[in-house]
Design a protein around this motif. Structure first.
Motif, PDB file in Angstrom:
ATOM      1  N   ASP A 112      44.565  64.107  10.808  1.00  9.64           N
ATOM      2  CA  ASP A 112      45.869  63.824  11.398  1.00  9.64           C
ATOM      3  C   ASP A 112      46.314  65.027  12.228  1.00  9.64           C
ATOM      4  OD1 ASP A 112      45.811  61.450  10.043  1.00  9.64           O
ATOM      5  OD2 ASP A 112      47.312  62.008   8.547  1.00  9.64           O
ATOM      6  N   LYS A 113      46.715  64.764  13.465  1.00  2.21           N
ATOM      7  CA  LYS A 113      47.116  65.805  14.405  1.00  2.21           C
ATOM      8  C   LYS A 113      48.134  66.750  13.776  1.00  2.21           C
ATOM      9  CE  LYS A 113      48.790  66.155  19.206  1.00  2.21           C
ATOM     10  NZ  LYS A 113      49.249  65.332  20.353  1.00  2.21           N
ATOM     11  N   MET A 114      47.826  68.052  13.795  1.00  2.46           N
ATOM     12  CA  MET A 114      48.669  69.027  13.126  1.00  2.46           C
ATOM     13  C   MET A 114      49.818  69.537  14.000  1.00  2.46           C
ATOM     14  SD  MET A 114      45.856  71.303  11.005  1.00  2.46           S
ATOM     15  CE  MET A 114      47.140  72.254  10.190  1.00  2.46           C
ATOM     16  N   HIS A 115      49.570  69.689  15.290  1.00  7.97           N
ATOM     17  CA  HIS A 115      50.575  70.249  16.198  1.00  7.97           C
ATOM     18  C   HIS A 115      51.125  69.130  17.088  1.00  7.97           C
ATOM     19  CE1 HIS A 115      47.926  73.708  15.182  1.00  7.97           C
ATOM     20  NE2 HIS A 115      49.097  74.302  15.041  1.00  7.97           N
ATOM     21  N   LEU A 116      52.411  68.866  16.972  1.00 10.87           N
ATOM     22  CA  LEU A 116      53.039  67.762  17.696  1.00 10.87           C
ATOM     23  C   LEU A 116      53.674  68.261  19.000  1.00 10.87           C
ATOM     24  CD1 LEU A 116      54.626  65.812  14.717  1.00 10.87           C
ATOM     25  CD2 LEU A 116      52.377  65.532  15.769  1.00 10.87           C
ATOM     26  N   PHE A 117      53.569  67.441  20.025  1.00  7.13           N
ATOM     27  CA  PHE A 117      53.944  67.811  21.391  1.00  7.13           C
ATOM     28  C   PHE A 117      55.435  67.531  21.607  1.00  7.13           C
ATOM     29  CE2 PHE A 117      53.339  66.989  26.141  1.00  7.13           C
ATOM     30  CZ  PHE A 117      53.097  68.312  26.452  1.00  7.13           C
ATOM     31  N   ASP A 118      56.254  68.550  21.443  1.00  5.91           N
ATOM     32  CA  ASP A 118      57.698  68.457  21.665  1.00  5.91           C
ATOM     33  C   ASP A 118      58.063  69.411  22.800  1.00  5.91           C
ATOM     34  OD1 ASP A 118      57.715  66.784  19.494  1.00  5.91           O
ATOM     35  OD2 ASP A 118      58.952  68.057  18.226  1.00  5.91           O
ATOM     36  N   VAL A 119      58.091  68.920  24.021  1.00  7.41           N
ATOM     37  CA  VAL A 119      58.293  69.801  25.175  1.00  7.41           C
ATOM     38  C   VAL A 119      59.117  69.112  26.255  1.00  7.41           C
ATOM     39  CG1 VAL A 119      56.112  71.035  24.805  1.00  7.41           C
ATOM     40  CG2 VAL A 119      56.170  69.081  26.340  1.00  7.41           C
ATOM     41  N   ASP A 120      59.697  69.945  27.130  1.00  6.47           N
ATOM     42  CA  ASP A 120      60.361  69.495  28.351  1.00  6.47           C
ATOM     43  C   ASP A 120      59.630  70.151  29.515  1.00  6.47           C
ATOM     44  OD1 ASP A 120      62.821  68.045  27.291  1.00  6.47           O
ATOM     45  OD2 ASP A 120      62.985  69.981  26.272  1.00  6.47           O
ATOM     46  N   LEU A 121      59.024  69.343  30.380  1.00  7.86           N
ATOM     47  CA  LEU A 121      58.262  69.860  31.501  1.00  7.86           C
ATOM     48  C   LEU A 121      59.129  69.970  32.753  1.00  7.86           C
ATOM     49  CD1 LEU A 121      54.983  67.788  31.024  1.00  7.86           C
ATOM     50  CD2 LEU A 121      55.454  70.120  30.244  1.00  7.86           C
ATOM     51  N   GLU A 122      58.717  70.825  33.677  1.00 10.30           N
ATOM     52  CA  GLU A 122      59.450  71.013  34.927  1.00 10.30           C
ATOM     53  C   GLU A 122      59.521  69.737  35.759  1.00 10.30           C
ATOM     54  OE1 GLU A 122      57.749  74.259  37.027  1.00 10.30           O
ATOM     55  OE2 GLU A 122      58.516  75.789  35.643  1.00 10.30           O
ATOM     56  N   THR A 123      58.578  68.832  35.538  1.00 12.62           N
ATOM     57  CA  THR A 123      58.549  67.569  36.277  1.00 12.62           C
ATOM     58  C   THR A 123      59.634  66.604  35.810  1.00 12.62           C
ATOM     59  OG1 THR A 123      56.968  66.652  34.698  1.00 12.62           O
ATOM     60  CG2 THR A 123      56.065  67.736  36.660  1.00 12.62           C
ATOM     61  N   GLY A 124      60.292  66.940  34.706  1.00 14.25           N
ATOM     62  CA  GLY A 124      61.276  66.038  34.125  1.00 14.25           C
ATOM     63  C   GLY A 124      60.747  65.242  32.954  1.00 14.25           C
ATOM     64  N   GLU A 125      59.429  65.323  32.723  1.00 16.57           N
ATOM     65  CA  GLU A 125      58.850  64.636  31.574  1.00 16.57           C
ATOM     66  C   GLU A 125      59.337  65.292  30.285  1.00 16.57           C
ATOM     67  OE1 GLU A 125      54.548  63.350  31.901  1.00 16.57           O
ATOM     68  OE2 GLU A 125      54.645  64.768  33.564  1.00 16.57           O
ATOM     69  N   ARG A 126      59.705  64.458  29.311  1.00 17.03           N
ATOM     70  CA  ARG A 126      60.202  64.958  28.025  1.00 17.03           C
ATOM     71  C   ARG A 126      59.447  64.238  26.909  1.00 17.03           C
ATOM     72  NH1 ARG A 126      64.572  63.986  24.301  1.00 17.03           N
ATOM     73  NH2 ARG A 126      65.517  65.954  23.604  1.00 17.03           N
ATOM     74  N   TRP A 127      58.858  65.018  26.023  1.00 16.72           N
ATOM     75  CA  TRP A 127      58.058  64.445  24.945  1.00 16.72           C
ATOM     76  C   TRP A 127      58.546  64.972  23.605  1.00 16.72           C
ATOM     77  CZ3 TRP A 127      54.959  60.679  26.584  1.00 16.72           C
ATOM     78  CH2 TRP A 127      54.582  60.677  27.928  1.00 16.72           C
ATOM     79  N   ARG A 128      58.739  64.057  22.649  1.00 16.81           N
ATOM     80  CA  ARG A 128      59.171  64.418  21.307  1.00 16.81           C
ATOM     81  C   ARG A 128      58.337  63.641  20.284  1.00 16.81           C
ATOM     82  NH1 ARG A 128      61.076  67.790  23.801  1.00 16.81           N
ATOM     83  NH2 ARG A 128      63.192  68.643  23.855  1.00 16.81           N
TER      84      ARG A 128
END
Length: 274
Positions: A112-128
């Motif tokens: 199971d993926k250990m590190h989860l992608f919680d970021v705000d990119l300069e392109t406006g993409e937002r992942w939580r």
């Protein structure tokens, strides 16, 4: 030599259609002489609309892609590193889970993926990812596969060198990095990080990736890649979906580790006191 294949996918929002394409890729890989096929993160479903995705995400026992993959691997007599699937834990939370499946169709390892992608990119993409996914809590090494001892990671894990070091110290000869990298981060960091992880640990890195414009509106970077223990790129699949093959020479691991014995020289680094 061990021949492997990578499936560079453009997964969509229909798990049944994605499963059918995966079965085709398994057949194609076997037809090209591969002993093991590696697939990307979210092989069974790529949908950032979580309400819609929730209607398709099932438990491991009910997942159509996993069932189809196991049957196809057994039919073709092929090892399969199923990059990852979004699965329901049964408690309202999901997991991003990777599998190693043997040529009899048996699951021999799960991660199971250990590190989860919680970021705000300069392109406006937002992942939580942490909003719905539960992180894994331990590294996993599949000790006996067609590529030897295989360490398992998923996508964002690539940025955490300590995980790769632990897998190498445990005996990994190859580490898989199934991914669905965004285009901006892919252009900036994908190749350099993959090559660095190979060089640091003196092993093969196999990274099957999602590619192109997807049904859910996202765009992924592609460039599924294989790096050897010296950091050479043995395969780069560019920006087209499909299956690519590559031959791995295990003798390169001993050669690289003899030339640069970094694994033997590593020391625990204490924290810096304020």
């Amino acid at each position: 030599m061990t021949r492997i294949a990578l499936y560079q996918a453009r997964s969509g929002i229909d798990p049944v259609a994605n499963a059918e394409r995966l079965v085709d890729a398994i057949k194609l890989a076997r037809g090209q002489g591969a002993q093991m096929l590696f697939t990307p993160e979210m092989t069974g479903l790529l949908d950032r609309d979580r309400g819609r995705a929730g209607q398709s995400i099932r438990t491991e026992e009910e997942d159509v892609t996993l069932d189809a993959a196991r049957k196809a691997a057994a039919k073709e007599g092929l090892w399969l590193q199923l990059g990852s699937l979004a699965l329901d834990r049964g408690d309202g939370r999901w997991v991003n889970r990777s599998f190693v499946i043997d040529p009899a169709g048996h699951i021999v390892a799960r991660y199971d993926k250990m590190h989860l992608f919680d970021v705000d990119l300069e392109t406006g993409e937002r992942w939580r990812e942490s909003a719905v996914y539960e992180a894994g809590d331990s590294p996993v090494l599949a000790e006996k596969t067609a590529v030897g001892a295989l360490g398992m990671t998923i996508c964002y894990d690539l940025r955490f060198a300590a995980l790769f070091a632990r897998l190498a110290e445990a005996g990994a000869q190859c580490i898989s990095v199934p991914a669905a990298f965004t285009v901006p981060t892919g252009k900036a960091h994908w190749e350099v990080l993959l090559r660095a992880r190979a060089i640091e640990n003196g092993l093969f890195i196999v990274a099957a990736a999602q590619v192109g414009e997807h049904e859910d509106g996202r765009e992924t970077y592609g460039h599924s890649m294989v790096c050897d223990p010296w950091g050479n790129v043995l395969l780069d699949m560019g920006d087209k979906a499909g299956v690519g093959c590559c031959d791995l020479d295990p003798a390169l691991i001993d050669r690289a580790r003899a030339a640069i014995p970094a694994l033997r020289h590593r020391r625990d680094i204490p924290a810096i006191d304020d």
